[in-house]
Design an enzyme around this catalytic site. Structure first.
Site, short mmCIF file in Angstrom:
data_model
loop_
_atom_site.label_atom_id
_atom_site.label_comp_id
_atom_site.label_asym_id
_atom_site.label_seq_id
_atom_site.Cartn_x
_atom_site.Cartn_y
_atom_site.Cartn_z
CE LYS A 52 -3.78 -2.50 2.12
NZ LYS A 52 -4.61 -2.84 3.28
CD GLN A 96 -3.43 -4.46 6.32
OE1 GLN A 96 -3.59 -3.44 5.68
NE2 GLN A 96 -3.74 -5.64 5.84
CG ASP A 119 -9.74 -0.36 4.62
OD1 ASP A 119 -9.39 -0.84 3.53
OD2 ASP A 119 -9.06 -0.41 5.65
N1 GUN Z 1 -6.55 -6.91 5.84
C1 GUN Z 1 -6.75 -7.67 4.74
N2 GUN Z 1 -7.35 -6.94 3.78
C2 GUN Z 1 -7.54 -5.70 4.29
C3 GUN Z 1 -8.10 -4.50 3.76
O1 GUN Z 1 -8.57 -4.42 2.64
N3 GUN Z 1 -8.09 -3.43 4.60
C4 GUN Z 1 -7.60 -3.50 5.86
N4 GUN Z 1 -7.65 -2.41 6.62
N5 GUN Z 1 -7.07 -4.60 6.38
C5 GUN Z 1 -7.04 -5.69 5.58
#
Ligand code: GUN
Length: 281
Positions: A52, A96, A119
């Site tokens: 990311k 996350q 998200d």
């Molecule tokens: N953990 C696995 N996929 C995601 C996601 O799309 N967003 C977040 N915040 N955590 C994750």
């Protein structure tokens, strides 16, 4: 011959479009900033967070990284989120997942301001999607809509079957397909005659979380198959929820694993960050 939907290519196109936008904004003195919070050092999460941050750097989005120790308290995390909510230089906030067991995930998701919820996990974002109001949409299903649209696959009037009802993929996927005027069926672990229901699909979204679960008995001739799963098979190879080799001869289009849905999630996260900055104006 099935058309192989190239998620790597489409995600690159989206990231390049965003890079152009953010570049123009930079010339006007505007910036975009994503705050990324990771609690603990789960290796898979570290890889995702790293990817990311890399995508942010490519597009020109500032990423602000908060790496908190595993033993961080719930209140400390909430305090950080409140601080970032108030910080006008921060456009998006991402915590996350998963977070450590001693924390309350629901409370954490609720704490993020809906204006910065890139998200799309906040109940206000989810509710906005279901009633057609402005809000952020969960990145994986939003990415799947982009894969379909940018591959010239029409959704309107089509039989769409979504297998899986998670809050992050299945449910928002169903809402998005409905918004695009698809006729939507959502299947889950209690669905009877799953192969039969899946064979009705013009567009089948496989998000069941089981490696190579869907074979040719689940797929109608000429269907479009979107594979959300990603697993390491017994043969150590990456595979999806769909048995690609058994299905590819029957479908009109299909996403591969890897290189299908996967790369779209980060592209749409970046899209949401740019959108958050746009809406702040
Ligand atoms: N953990 C696995 N996929 C995601 C996601 O799309 N967003 C977040 N915040 N955590 C994750």
């Amino acid at each position: 011959m099935a058309y192989i939907i190239d998620g790597k290519k489409i995600s690159s196109e989206i990231k390049d479009e965003l890079k152009t936008t953010v570049g123009q904004w930079k010339e006007e003195g505007r910036s975009v900033c994503l705050a990324v919070i990771q609690v603990g050092d789960d290796p898979a999460s570290s890889v995702y967070v790293g990817n990311k941050k890399k995508a942010c750097a490519y597009i020109g989005i500032d990423s602000r990284s908060y790496e908190l120790p595993e033993e961080t308290s719930q209140e400390e995390l909430l305090e950080l989120i409140r601080k970032l909510n108030q910080d006008d230089t921060v456009d998006g906030i991402l915590v996350q997942l998963p977070i450590p067991d001693h924390m309350n995930e629901k409370e954490v998701i609720h704490a993020i301001s809906p204006e910065k919820d890139v998200d799309g996990f906040h109940p206000q974002s989810v509710g906005a999607l279901s009633i057609g109001e402005e809000g952020f949409v969960s990145c994986t299903p939003a990415g799947i809509i982009q894969l379909l649209k940018r591959s010239g696959i029409e959704i309107e009037g089509k039989e769409c079957v979504v297998v899986g009802r998670s809050n992050i993929v299945g449910k928002p996927m169903a809402m998005l397909l409905l918004r695009e005027n698809g006729t939507v069926t959502v299947c889950h672990s209690r669905t009877r005659n799953l192969p039969e229901v899946c064979r009705r699909a013009d567009i089948l979204v496989a998000a069941i979380g089981k490696p190579r679960f869907f074979d040719d008995t689940y797929v109608k001739d000429g269907a479009v198959v979107i594979d959300v799963g990603i697993h390491r098979g017994a043969d150590k190879k990456l595979c999806g929820d769909v048995d690609f080799d058994k299905v590819v001869g029957k479908v009109s289009a299909i996403t591969p694993v890897p290189g299908g849905v996967g790369p779209m999630t980060i592209a749409m996260l970046m899209h949401n960050c740019v959108e958050a900055a746009k809406r702040k104006r």
